[in-house]
Each structure stands twice: as C-alpha cells, then as structure tokens.
Design a protein around this motif. Structure first.
Motif, PDB file in Angstrom:
ATOM      1  N   LYS A   1       0.822  -1.214   0.000  1.00 28.67           N
ATOM      2  CA  LYS A   1       0.000   0.000   0.000  1.00 28.67           C
ATOM      3  C   LYS A   1       0.854   1.262   0.000  1.00 28.67           C
ATOM      4  O   LYS A   1       1.901   1.322   0.639  1.00 28.67           O
ATOM      5  CB  LYS A   1      -0.923   0.014   1.224  1.00 28.67           C
ATOM      6  CG  LYS A   1      -2.070  -0.961   1.119  1.00 28.67           C
ATOM      7  CD  LYS A   1      -2.959  -0.897   2.333  1.00 28.67           C
ATOM      8  CE  LYS A   1      -4.117  -1.869   2.192  1.00 28.67           C
ATOM      9  NZ  LYS A   1      -4.945  -1.911   3.402  1.00 28.67           N
ATOM     10  N   TYR A   2       0.367   2.269  -0.708  1.00 30.07           N
ATOM     11  CA  TYR A   2       0.988   3.588  -0.718  1.00 30.07           C
ATOM     12  C   TYR A   2       0.612   4.252   0.601  1.00 30.07           C
ATOM     13  O   TYR A   2      -0.567   4.435   0.896  1.00 30.07           O
ATOM     14  CB  TYR A   2       0.472   4.392  -1.909  1.00 30.07           C
ATOM     15  CG  TYR A   2       1.180   5.698  -2.120  1.00 30.07           C
ATOM     16  CD1 TYR A   2       2.340   5.753  -2.878  1.00 30.07           C
ATOM     17  CD2 TYR A   2       0.696   6.871  -1.564  1.00 30.07           C
ATOM     18  CE1 TYR A   2       2.998   6.951  -3.085  1.00 30.07           C
ATOM     19  CE2 TYR A   2       1.351   8.072  -1.761  1.00 30.07           C
ATOM     20  CZ  TYR A   2       2.495   8.114  -2.527  1.00 30.07           C
ATOM     21  OH  TYR A   2       3.144   9.301  -2.718  1.00 30.07           O
ATOM     22  N   THR A   3       1.607   4.601   1.404  1.00 23.80           N
ATOM     23  CA  THR A   3       1.338   5.092   2.755  1.00 23.80           C
ATOM     24  C   THR A   3       1.562   6.592   2.853  1.00 23.80           C
ATOM     25  O   THR A   3       2.618   7.101   2.483  1.00 23.80           O
ATOM     26  CB  THR A   3       2.221   4.357   3.780  1.00 23.80           C
ATOM     27  OG1 THR A   3       1.966   2.947   3.673  1.00 23.80           O
ATOM     28  CG2 THR A   3       1.922   4.811   5.196  1.00 23.80           C
ATOM     29  N   ILE A   4       0.548   7.267   3.371  1.00 24.89           N
ATOM     30  CA  ILE A   4       0.591   8.719   3.573  1.00 24.89           C
ATOM     31  C   ILE A   4       0.577   8.978   5.070  1.00 24.89           C
ATOM     32  O   ILE A   4      -0.265   8.449   5.795  1.00 24.89           O
ATOM     33  CB  ILE A   4      -0.623   9.403   2.920  1.00 24.89           C
ATOM     34  CG1 ILE A   4      -0.646   9.109   1.413  1.00 24.89           C
ATOM     35  CG2 ILE A   4      -0.612  10.909   3.199  1.00 24.89           C
ATOM     36  CD1 ILE A   4      -1.940   9.488   0.735  1.00 24.89           C
ATOM     37  N   ALA A   5       1.517   9.793   5.537  1.00 28.10           N
ATOM     38  CA  ALA A   5       1.569  10.173   6.953  1.00 28.10           C
ATOM     39  C   ALA A   5       1.177  11.635   7.084  1.00 28.10           C
ATOM     40  O   ALA A   5       1.654  12.488   6.337  1.00 28.10           O
ATOM     41  CB  ALA A   5       2.964   9.957   7.517  1.00 28.10           C
TER      42      ALA A   5
ATOM     43  N   VAL B   1       6.762   5.080   5.155  1.00 29.09           N
ATOM     44  CA  VAL B   1       5.784   5.904   4.447  1.00 29.09           C
ATOM     45  C   VAL B   1       6.335   6.402   3.115  1.00 29.09           C
ATOM     46  O   VAL B   1       7.543   6.478   2.906  1.00 29.09           O
ATOM     47  CB  VAL B   1       5.309   7.096   5.308  1.00 29.09           C
ATOM     48  CG1 VAL B   1       4.758   6.616   6.638  1.00 29.09           C
ATOM     49  CG2 VAL B   1       6.408   8.110   5.508  1.00 29.09           C
ATOM     50  N   ASP B   2       5.402   6.743   2.216  1.00 30.21           N
ATOM     51  CA  ASP B   2       5.767   7.241   0.894  1.00 30.21           C
ATOM     52  C   ASP B   2       5.671   8.766   0.812  1.00 30.21           C
ATOM     53  O   ASP B   2       6.386   9.378   0.033  1.00 30.21           O
ATOM     54  CB  ASP B   2       4.838   6.627  -0.167  1.00 30.21           C
ATOM     55  CG  ASP B   2       4.974   5.129  -0.210  1.00 30.21           C
ATOM     56  OD1 ASP B   2       6.022   4.654  -0.668  1.00 30.21           O
ATOM     57  OD2 ASP B   2       4.049   4.432   0.239  1.00 30.21           O
TER      58      ASP B   2
ATOM     59  N   PHE C   1      -4.164   2.246  -0.450  1.00 27.84           N
ATOM     60  CA  PHE C   1      -3.637   3.342   0.358  1.00 27.84           C
ATOM     61  C   PHE C   1      -3.706   3.003   1.837  1.00 27.84           C
ATOM     62  O   PHE C   1      -4.631   2.333   2.295  1.00 27.84           O
ATOM     63  CB  PHE C   1      -4.436   4.634   0.129  1.00 27.84           C
ATOM     64  CG  PHE C   1      -4.231   5.230  -1.229  1.00 27.84           C
ATOM     65  CD1 PHE C   1      -3.173   6.082  -1.477  1.00 27.84           C
ATOM     66  CD2 PHE C   1      -5.098   4.925  -2.272  1.00 27.84           C
ATOM     67  CE1 PHE C   1      -2.981   6.637  -2.733  1.00 27.84           C
ATOM     68  CE2 PHE C   1      -4.915   5.465  -3.530  1.00 27.84           C
ATOM     69  CZ  PHE C   1      -3.856   6.327  -3.764  1.00 27.84           C
ATOM     70  N   ARG C   2      -2.722   3.481   2.585  1.00 25.42           N
ATOM     71  CA  ARG C   2      -2.733   3.402   4.044  1.00 25.42           C
ATOM     72  C   ARG C   2      -2.463   4.816   4.541  1.00 25.42           C
ATOM     73  O   ARG C   2      -1.598   5.510   4.023  1.00 25.42           O
ATOM     74  CB  ARG C   2      -1.635   2.456   4.537  1.00 25.42           C
ATOM     75  CG  ARG C   2      -1.552   2.399   6.066  1.00 25.42           C
ATOM     76  CD  ARG C   2      -0.359   1.587   6.571  1.00 25.42           C
ATOM     77  NE  ARG C   2      -0.398   0.220   6.131  1.00 25.42           N
ATOM     78  CZ  ARG C   2       0.563  -0.385   5.436  1.00 25.42           C
ATOM     79  NH1 ARG C   2       1.649   0.268   5.085  1.00 25.42           N
ATOM     80  NH2 ARG C   2       0.457  -1.634   5.079  1.00 25.42           N
ATOM     81  N   VAL C   3      -3.216   5.242   5.550  1.00 27.26           N
ATOM     82  CA  VAL C   3      -3.065   6.583   6.106  1.00 27.26           C
ATOM     83  C   VAL C   3      -2.734   6.457   7.584  1.00 27.26           C
ATOM     84  O   VAL C   3      -3.428   5.758   8.327  1.00 27.26           O
ATOM     85  CB  VAL C   3      -4.355   7.415   5.923  1.00 27.26           C
ATOM     86  CG1 VAL C   3      -4.199   8.803   6.535  1.00 27.26           C
ATOM     87  CG2 VAL C   3      -4.732   7.518   4.447  1.00 27.26           C
ATOM     88  N   VAL C   4      -1.653   7.103   8.002  1.00 26.96           N
ATOM     89  CA  VAL C   4      -1.252   7.114   9.404  1.00 26.96           C
ATOM     90  C   VAL C   4      -1.061   8.555   9.840  1.00 26.96           C
ATOM     91  O   VAL C   4      -0.932   9.457   9.011  1.00 26.96           O
ATOM     92  CB  VAL C   4       0.050   6.319   9.636  1.00 26.96           C
ATOM     93  CG1 VAL C   4      -0.123   4.853   9.251  1.00 26.96           C
ATOM     94  CG2 VAL C   4       1.215   6.932   8.887  1.00 26.96           C
ATOM     95  N   SER C   5      -1.071   8.758  11.156  1.00 28.29           N
ATOM     96  CA  SER C   5      -0.780  10.093  11.674  1.00 28.29           C
ATOM     97  C   SER C   5       0.173   9.969  12.855  1.00 28.29           C
ATOM     98  O   SER C   5       0.249   8.920  13.502  1.00 28.29           O
ATOM     99  CB  SER C   5      -2.071  10.813  12.089  1.00 28.29           C
ATOM    100  OG  SER C   5      -2.648  10.210  13.220  1.00 28.29           O
TER     101      SER C   5
END
Length: 198
Positions: A115-119, A192-193, A146-150
């Motif tokens: 997955k393309y990861t967005i932080a 992350v990407d 997509f994966r989204v993290v914070s």
C-alpha cells in the motif's frame, strides 16, 4: 516494488516490472540458487521450470520430466520449501500492484505491504493530524491501495483525540476513529511514501 523487495526478498516473490509484458524479477531463498547468484558477476536471465499453462514444478525431478531435452542441466536441490510456487505481482507505473498468481505469499500480505502510505504529522497527534487522517481515510475509502497514518513530532504514546477534533469530524459526517497518538520516529518515517505536515 521496493517495499515488497525489502519485505519478501530473498523469498517466493516474483515482481513483473516494466511496460507491456515487462520483465519478471526474482531473488529466491533456496541455498543452491543463492550460491549460484553470489558466484555470478551479474543477474542471471532465465525462464520458469515449467511450460506455459502447466503447474509449476515443485522439484528438479518433475522439472526434468516436463522439460526433457529442452534443458541441458537440472539440479535437484530438493522440493520447494513451502510446497508452493512464488507469488507473482505486476507492478504498474502508477497505483497498487496486481497479484497475478498466489503462491508462497498470500494476496493479503502483498496488498497490505504494497500500500501507498501517507503520513499526516502535527505536533501532539491529538487534533490536527488525526482529524486530517480520518478525513483522508474517509475520502479514500473506495480506492484500495492506500494506508493513512498520523503522528506528532512532540507526541506521547496513547493519547486520545481531543473532543473538539472528534466533534469537527462528526459535524462533517466523517466517522471518528479510535485514535491513539504516536510520536513521529525514524522507524515510522521509513515505512511511508509521502508526509504531509500541518
């Protein structure tokens, strides 16, 4: 592609990269093959040990019986370790990979790792970044891959989202996640990407 290589190579993963048909790349974890690769001065170009449409051979004896005189040498190095062929994944120029054949690695493992990861990063990871992450997950819900993290640059572990951030999400019709804060670390950054800072 690089995340899948880091996670699963050497191992039962074949990546198909490039335009049109592309080229299939593999780094097996079989000891004999590893020794041959180490002794070679560069990559080795080869083909599968089975004919198109036939199931993959699981040992040298089966490959030799199927291929006959089409090959000069067959090395019997024992049966396939997992009893399964490699998993084949096509890597497009843009977007998530496509599993063409499931083998020693499940499709779920491939899709999760690929997955393309967005932080989304703020200071404390209790209001802006978790709120933005929840909104982005909501808007990407129908787009797989997509994966989204914070995280927060001064965050502690385990703090909940602020009430005002949760209220803002409710007002916008976005589900409130069961959020726990986490610090922005070099280990997280390596997974992350893209990073969006707020």
């Amino acid at each position: 592609a690089s995340r899948l290589m880091d996670r699963f190579w050497p191992g039962p993963l074949t990546l198909v990269i490039g335009p049109d048909v592309g080229v299939a790349l593999r780094v097996p974890d079989q000891p004999f093959t590893q020794a041959v690769l180490a002794a070679a001065s560069g990559p080795i170009h080869g083909t599968s040990a089975n004919l198109t449409g036939e199931p993959p051979a699981q040992d040298g004896r089966t490959a030799a019986a199927r291929l006959g005189e089409q090959v000069d040498l067959v090395v019997e190095a024992g049966p396939a370790r997992l009893g399964l062929p490699s998993t084949i994944v096509r890597i497009p120029a843009v977007g998530p990979g496509e599993v063409l054949r499931v083998g020693g690695i499940s499709a779920a493992e491939i899709m999760d790792e690929g997955k393309y990861t967005i932080a989304l990063v703020c200071t404390g990871n209790t209001c802006r970044s978790p709120m933005a992450a929840a909104a982005l997950r909501y808007f990407l819900a129908d787009r797989p891959g997509f994966r989204v993290v914070s995280a927060g640059i001064a965050a502690s572990d385990g703090a909940r989202m602020t009430d005002s951030a949760a209220d803002a999400l409710v007002a916008a019709g976005i589900p409130v996640p069961d959020h726990r804060s986490q610090p922005w670390t070099s280990d997280l950054a390596a997974t992350v990407d893209r990073v969006w800072v707020m």
